[in-house]
Design an enzyme around this catalytic site. Structure first.
Site, short mmCIF file in Angstrom:
data_model
loop_
_atom_site.label_atom_id
_atom_site.label_comp_id
_atom_site.label_asym_id
_atom_site.label_seq_id
_atom_site.Cartn_x
_atom_site.Cartn_y
_atom_site.Cartn_z
N LEU A 14 57.66 101.72 18.65
CA LEU A 14 56.97 100.44 18.75
C LEU A 14 57.14 99.69 17.44
O LEU A 14 57.26 100.31 16.37
CB LEU A 14 55.48 100.66 19.03
CG LEU A 14 55.10 101.39 20.32
CD1 LEU A 14 53.59 101.59 20.39
CD2 LEU A 14 55.58 100.61 21.54
N ASP A 15 57.14 98.37 17.53
CA ASP A 15 57.19 97.57 16.32
C ASP A 15 55.98 97.89 15.44
O ASP A 15 54.93 98.33 15.93
CB ASP A 15 57.18 96.07 16.65
CG ASP A 15 58.44 95.63 17.37
OD1 ASP A 15 59.48 96.29 17.20
OD2 ASP A 15 58.38 94.62 18.10
N ARG A 16 56.13 97.62 14.18
CA ARG A 16 55.07 97.92 13.20
C ARG A 16 53.70 97.43 13.65
O ARG A 16 52.69 98.13 13.57
CB ARG A 16 55.46 97.28 11.87
CG ARG A 16 54.43 97.41 10.75
CD ARG A 16 54.77 96.42 9.65
NE ARG A 16 54.59 95.05 10.10
CZ ARG A 16 55.38 94.03 9.72
NH1 ARG A 16 56.40 94.24 8.91
NH2 ARG A 16 55.14 92.81 10.16
N THR A 40 52.81 96.37 16.72
CA THR A 40 52.48 96.61 18.13
C THR A 40 51.70 97.92 18.22
O THR A 40 52.12 98.94 17.69
CB THR A 40 53.75 96.71 18.98
OG1 THR A 40 54.47 95.47 18.90
CG2 THR A 40 53.41 96.98 20.44
N ARG A 46 58.31 89.60 22.97
CA ARG A 46 58.04 88.55 21.98
C ARG A 46 59.00 87.37 22.14
O ARG A 46 58.58 86.20 22.08
CB ARG A 46 58.12 89.15 20.58
CG ARG A 46 57.11 90.26 20.34
CD ARG A 46 57.43 91.11 19.11
NE ARG A 46 57.37 90.31 17.89
CZ ARG A 46 57.71 90.79 16.69
NH1 ARG A 46 58.15 92.04 16.57
NH2 ARG A 46 57.62 90.01 15.64
#
Length: 345
Positions: free
Chosen positions: A135-137, A139, A278
């Site tokens: 996951l993105d930082r 998220t 996004r």
């Protein structure tokens, strides 16, 4: 003595009559000759905007804060959503790097499992922990960690082949969609400056600067609430009602003067592209709150947001060992619960 010497006429090398007098190895001296086959490549044009100038400094500050938080991070028992002999799923907090979550896993694994692994002769490392998904930082939500190389390979393959069904929840600011469900299909790739961008669906398969190609990207969005109105559904209750389809072929036309609504959406990514949700929220004119990289508001109603509000809500897949269906769901974060509060009052 020089390795080689050129006659006085060498400055005329670009003249076609003189080129034949010199070895082909010297052709690089001609400034108009190009050995790059892509120098005149007709690359596809990205359809989403470039990164806003404000995003660079904000993202740097966020990364530094996240690095500091991640270095001190430890999971709690309440963060564990699912565990068996082969897998463990956790609820990653916002603003923490995935590798820090992975590093905190071993202390939660049962002592009996450790003993069993050590009795098999694996003294150095009783577990072979791998991230099955990232996951993105900023998220939050479900991360799955496997406990062996073999299980990791099977589950990563399932993710790659889109055999894992995922849902996300996002808090967006923009002009509310007229449809309750929207499916958007487009291209996805890096621009010449390295940023991820939306491309036309018709450009899928075309080559991009750097050698990569435009790949297909599809997401279905379901509107859960608009300014606190409408009704929330559990992921398992979502049904495919009448929906709007958007096939991206040109730049979006966004009315910047239109009313800005607070919109809670559920996203069903049909592919696993980087920053997919996004990017599609940005293209639809409903960027995620706090997502400065993709035109999300940095300040809203007098408050500054230090991270984007996107949450990995659920995962469902066939267990890589038992073959049984697995459904994992993470509790909603505070910002999503608050968005739904008027519905429960």
């Amino acid at each position: 003595m020089p390795f080689f010497s050129l006659p006085q006429q060498s400055f005329f090398l670009c003249c076609p009559k003189l080129l034949s007098k010199f070895p082909k190895t010297l052709l690089f001296l001609c400034p108009k000759m190009s050995t790059n086959p892509n120098s005149h490549q007709n690359y596809p044009t990205p359809l989403s905007p470039p990164l806003p100038s404000i995003s660079k400094d904000i993202e740097l500050a966020r990364a530094m804060t996240a690095s500091s938080k991640s270095s001190l991070f430890e999971l709690s028992r309440s963060d564990i959503l699912y565990e068996d002999e082969w897998l463990i799923a956790v609820n990653k907090p916002q603003g923490i790097y995935c590798d820090s979550v992975l590093a905190s896993i071993p202390r939660f694994l049962s002592d009996s499992t450790v003993s069993d692994r050590l009795s098999d002769g694996n003294q150095a490392s009783p577990f072979e922990l791998h991230l099955a998904n990232r996951l993105d930082r900023d998220t939050s939500g479900i991360m799955v960690i496997t406990k062996s190389h073999k299980v990791a390979a099977a589950l990563v393959k399932a993710f790659t082949n889109h055999m894992v069904h995922k849902t996300y929840v996002a808090f967006c600011i923009g002009s509310a969609p007229k449809s309750e469900r929207i499916t958007i299909k487009s291209g996805h790739g890096r621009s010449k400056f390295g940023a991820w961008r939306v491309y036309a669906a018709g450009d899928v398969g075309r080559k991009l600067p750097g050698g990569s190609i435009v790949r297909d990207m599809g997401t279905t969005f379901e509107v859960l609430s608009i300014n606190g109105q409408q009704s929330y559904k559990e992921p398992s209750e979502s049904v495919k009602d009448e929906e709007t389809s958007v096939i991206v072929e040109e730049k979006a036309v966004i009315d910047v003067d239109a009313q800005k609504d607070e919109i809670l959406v559920r996203a069903f990514p049909r592919s696993g592209r980087t920053h997919q949700i996004r990017l599609h929220c940005q293209y639809l004119g409903i960027p995620i709150r706090g997502d400065v990289k993709y035109e999300g508001v940095y300040e809203w109603k007098g408050r500054r947001y230090d991270a984007h509000e996107l949450h990995a809500e659920s995962l469902s897949f066939q267990h890589p060992v038992t073959g049984f269906p697995v459904m994992i769901q993470a509790p909603l974060p505070l910002w999503a619960s608050q968005a739904l509060q008027p519905l429960t009052d």
